[in-house]
Design a protein around this motif. Structure first.
Motif, PDB file in Angstrom:
ATOM      1  N   GLU A 376       2.866   6.595  -8.567  1.00 20.76           N
ATOM      2  CA  GLU A 376       4.065   5.609  -9.025  1.00 20.76           C
ATOM      3  C   GLU A 376       4.175   4.891  -7.796  1.00 20.76           C
ATOM      4  N   ARG A 377       3.977   5.364  -6.632  1.00 14.46           N
ATOM      5  CA  ARG A 377       4.298   4.616  -5.520  1.00 14.46           C
ATOM      6  C   ARG A 377       3.310   3.423  -5.586  1.00 14.46           C
ATOM      7  N   ALA A 378       1.838   3.748  -5.712  1.00  7.90           N
ATOM      8  CA  ALA A 378       0.826   2.783  -5.648  1.00  7.90           C
ATOM      9  C   ALA A 378       1.336   1.759  -6.670  1.00  7.90           C
ATOM     10  N   MET A 379       1.931   2.032  -7.812  1.00 13.83           N
ATOM     11  CA  MET A 379       2.412   0.994  -8.870  1.00 13.83           C
ATOM     12  C   MET A 379       3.212   0.281  -8.185  1.00 13.83           C
ATOM     13  N   VAL A 380       4.555   0.790  -7.742  1.00  8.24           N
ATOM     14  CA  VAL A 380       5.661   0.155  -7.160  1.00  8.24           C
ATOM     15  C   VAL A 380       5.065  -0.827  -6.005  1.00  8.24           C
ATOM     16  N   LEU A 381       4.357  -0.272  -5.238  1.00  3.44           N
ATOM     17  CA  LEU A 381       3.967  -1.131  -4.100  1.00  3.44           C
ATOM     18  C   LEU A 381       2.925  -2.173  -4.520  1.00  3.44           C
ATOM     19  N   SER A 382       2.074  -2.028  -5.345  1.00  2.00           N
ATOM     20  CA  SER A 382       1.290  -3.101  -5.812  1.00  2.00           C
ATOM     21  C   SER A 382       1.866  -4.292  -6.744  1.00  2.00           C
ATOM     22  N   ARG A 383       2.871  -3.961  -7.436  1.00  2.00           N
ATOM     23  CA  ARG A 383       3.656  -4.809  -8.164  1.00  2.00           C
ATOM     24  C   ARG A 383       2.663  -5.619  -9.097  1.00  2.00           C
ATOM     25  N   ASN A 384       2.117  -5.029  -9.805  1.00  2.00           N
ATOM     26  CA  ASN A 384       1.169  -6.012 -11.062  1.00  2.00           C
ATOM     27  C   ASN A 384      -0.221  -6.602 -10.230  1.00  2.00           C
ATOM     28  N   ARG A 385      -0.464  -6.235  -9.237  1.00  2.00           N
ATOM     29  CA  ARG A 385      -1.674  -6.723  -8.693  1.00  2.00           C
ATOM     30  C   ARG A 385      -2.991  -5.362  -9.266  1.00  2.00           C
ATOM     31  N   ARG A 386      -4.056  -5.829  -8.870  1.00  2.00           N
ATOM     32  CA  ARG A 386      -5.060  -4.715  -8.916  1.00  2.00           C
ATOM     33  C   ARG A 386      -4.463  -3.556  -8.001  1.00  2.00           C
ATOM     34  N   ILE A 387      -4.862  -2.180  -8.446  1.00  2.00           N
ATOM     35  CA  ILE A 387      -4.491  -1.297  -7.240  1.00  2.00           C
ATOM     36  C   ILE A 387      -5.860  -0.718  -7.011  1.00  2.00           C
ATOM     37  N   GLY A 388      -5.902  -0.383  -5.734  1.00  2.00           N
ATOM     38  CA  GLY A 388      -7.056   0.122  -4.944  1.00  2.00           C
ATOM     39  C   GLY A 388      -6.754   1.240  -3.967  1.00  2.00           C
ATOM     40  N   MET A 389      -7.806   1.665  -3.195  1.00  5.35           N
ATOM     41  CA  MET A 389      -7.609   2.885  -2.562  1.00  5.35           C
ATOM     42  C   MET A 389      -6.545   2.562  -1.399  1.00  5.35           C
TER      43      MET A 389
END
Ligand SMILES: Nc1ncnc2c1ncn2[C@@H]1O[C@H](COP(=O)(O)OP(=O)(O)OP(=O)(O)O)[C@@H](O)[C@H]1O
Ligand SMILES: [Mg+2]
Length: 463
Positions: A376-389
């Motif tokens: 969840e945090r990674a998604m909130v942080l990345s805001r629609n970007r690709r997410i990575g490590m």
């Protein structure tokens, strides 16, 4: 007779409060406040079910003030922050301060209503059963399959668990759920209740570690008026409230011996007395207990009554740690990506190559809870970007990049990695164990146990 629930909207823009008021006033009683100060006055004097607040208001007031006021004065009142800025710091900060949800402007009525439904539903599940009853009578529809109770997992060990759950749900057998923090014990307990013939009855939960002994006793068994100082009226206990349903005794290993004896008697005789009372009250409850300690060892070391252990351990069910569930990280990731995309109004992000493999190698000491929070945090942080490590390591203050790389060194054992994660979390939160534990998704007790374990190993090596 309809009972409208109350919503407070805090925003300095009249256009916004007007818009929300129009949308919501058919189904809810809506109040609005143009400033944090006026919001505080209203919250202090009225009983709201939900608060929406703008993140950034004029006069340097912030939605975070409203949020922290609510946390202090009405800890159970869910607060949703609305933000047009969506800046990372604010969102993360707000989550840490206990915001239930972040609603990103602009949003549409659909997103708004589904969010309200979800938040209020969660609130009901944690409140008294009478309230549920009343609601059921008002609108006799089937409960929707909510995210809250969905179990994900296709590994052999999870299939074994589904099999046992299906078999025992129909019976009244006492179930003892063991497993590390965050492995889904409570989730499985609620599944057992929902699949049982008692599903229409109450599902009541009590955490034996969270309150003092005397309080635990009267919480479990209730008390008569005048039983002790402050007992101003007769109060039913959980055994009475759970009658006809299921009682979840969470962290049973923390119960003190004297209470263990009293509990044993209820399990054997299915009756009890209120504290300070003489009449014997029969009870028809199904008991599910959980422990993240090894209860057998607790028996061996004399902390837990053996006879009670055997009573509770009728159907033992062990939930394996996430690191032992082959393939489940993949499914959980998929599930949470969809779920949080929907909940936060984001598009489902793409993943950088190799991310899944790295996640599979991580130890996850807080198991599914930690993994869920991390996604969840990674998604909130990345805001629609690709997410990575990097979105998963955001919170780990691991110094230079080499160290980050070391965390995923394939030669490290899972235990070594876990140790590194724990130390990284501690250093990030200046050794504040409560914060570090929350971040890792484990209890402070689990954290303490692990640190003791590491110390023990060091001493053993030094000896
Ligand atoms: N198999 C699963 N599928 C989907 N969600 C899961 C699964 N297991 C756990 N969760 C989620 O992980 C979180 C933690 O689960 P739960 O509260 O049941 O853990 P627990 O074993 O009771 O932990 P603790 O010992 O810390 O109380 C919850 O949000 C739950 O919904
Ligand atoms: Mg639990």
């Amino acid at each position: 007779m309809s009972h409208k629930r109350r919503i407070l909207i805090v925003d300095d823009e009249a256009v916004m409060t007007g818009f929300l008021g129009d949308l919501l006033s058919r189904d809810f009683q809506v109040d609005s406040a143009p400033s944090a100060e006026e919001a505080a006055a209203l919250i202090g004097s009225q009983d709201y079910d939900l608060v929406f607040t703008d993140m950034q208001m004029e006069n340097r007031e912030s939605g975070l003030d409203v949020l922290s006021y609510c946390r202090r004065s009405r800890p159970k009142l869910p607060v949703v922050l609305m933000t047009a800025y969506g800046t990372v710091e604010n969102a993360v900060e707000a989550m840490k301060l206990g915001a239930r949800e972040i609603l990103t402007k602009p949003f549409g009525p659909g997103e708004l209503f589904s969010l309200i439904e979800r938040v209020l539903e969660e609130r009901m599940e944690t409140s008294l059963p009478q309230k549920n009853e009343r609601n059921r009578n008002d609108e006799p529809q089937k409960p929707k399959q909510s995210h809250k109770h969905k179990i994900v997992g296709d590994s052999p060990s999870m299939h074994r668990i589904y099999g046992v759950v299906e078999n025992v749900a129909e019976t009244n057998a006492t179930v003892l759920l063991t497993g590390e923090s965050g492995t889904g014990k409570e989730l499985v307990a609620s599944l057992i209740h929902n699949l049982s013939r008692r599903s229409e009855g109450p599902f009541i939960k009590i955490n034996c570690a969270a309150i003092t002994d005397t309080l635990l006793e009267s919480t479990l068994f209730g008390h008569e008026k005048g039983a002790f100082t402050g007992a101003i009226k007769r109060t039913p206990g959980k055994f009475e409230l759970a009658n006809g349903g299921t009682l979840l005794l969470d962290e049973i290993s923390e119960m003190k011996p004297e209470l263990q004896s009293k509990l044993l008697r209820v399990l054997q005789e299915r009756e009890f007395e209120r504290v300070g009372g003489i009449s014997t009250i029969p009870t028809d409850v199904r008991i599910v207990a959980t422990s993240n300690r090894n209860l057998k060892e607790e028996v061996r070391s004399g902390n837990f009554r053996e006879d009670l252990y055997f009573r509770l351990n009728v159907v033992p069910l062990h939930l394996p740690p996430l690191r032992e569930r082959e393939g489940d990280i993949n499914l959980l990731l998929d599930y949470y990506l969809d779920r949080y995309a929907e909940e936060h109004g984001l598009v489902r992000p793409e993943l950088e190559p190799g991310l899944l493999e790295s996640l599979q190698r991580m130890p996850w000491p807080g198991n599914v809870r930690q993994f869920q929070n991390a996604v969840e945090r990674a998604m909130v942080l990345s805001r629609n970007r690709r997410i990575g490590m990097r979105d998963f390591l955001f919170d780990y203050d691991l110094g230079d990049r080499q160290e980050k790389k070391d965390l995923f060194d394939e030669d490290l054992t899972i235990r070594e990695m876990e140790k590194k994660m724990i130390h990284a979390a501690l250093s990030r939160f200046q050794n504040n164990r409560t914060q570090a534990a929350r971040h890792l998704g484990i209890s402070v007790r689990t954290l303490r146990n692990k640190l003791n374990q590491y110390r023990g190993e060091r001493e053993a090596v030094g000896a």
